[in-house]
Design a protein around this motif. Structure first.
Motif: not given
Length: 154
Positions: A1-6
């Motif tokens: 599972m891949k994520a991005a956080i901004f």
């Protein structure tokens, strides 16, 4: 599972500072098996956020995008509007649950306009900017977010 956080915070962005909320959320996601591909600060700018989210979701770069900040009632608070605009489907139960959970701590939760939606096969969720509130909110909904990501990957 891949994520991005901004984190959406023009002041932090201009000062080239890190976000305590994004760093805390990154640690939480990594503990449950996410590979965090991107984490950083963006300006509170509708066009910038739209471009970043479209690039990540349209290329299937990540399965989950979390944003913190820009969910209130000021003109610059654009995160919920962008999610509503670019999502193929909205998931209103997620932000409703987070608001209900946070009402235990502050009545100001009723002013939160957070949104959640699915674009292509990516789940996008807005969280509060405050690091503690963002962490508490994510901890509360994390099992369901993992479930959604798993379903979307089938």
């Amino acid at each position: 599972m891949k994520a991005a956080i901004f984190t959406l915070d023009t002041g932090l962005y201009k000062a080239k500072q890190e976000s305590a909320a994004a760093n805390a959320l990154k640690r939480m996601l990594m503990q449950v098996g996410f590979d965090v591909k991107a984490a950083g600060v963006l300006p509170e700018d509708r066009k910038v956020l739209t471009a970043v989210l479209k690039r990540l979701t349209d290329t299937d770069s990540v399965d989950l995008v979390l944003t913190t900040g820009a969910v209130g009632i000021q003109k610059r608070d654009c995160a919920p509007d962008v999610v509503a605009e670019i999502s193929d489907r909205l998931l209103p139960g997620i932000p409703e649950a987070v608001r209900a959970y946070n009402l235990r701590y502050t009545k100001k939760a009723i002013l939160d306009r957070s949104n959640a939606g699915i674009r292509r096969n990516t789940l996008i969720v807005n969280l509060p900017e405050n690091a503690k509130a963002a962490m508490d909110s994510l901890e509360y909904i994390l099992p369901e977010l993992v479930q959604v990501v798993e379903i979307l990957s089938l």
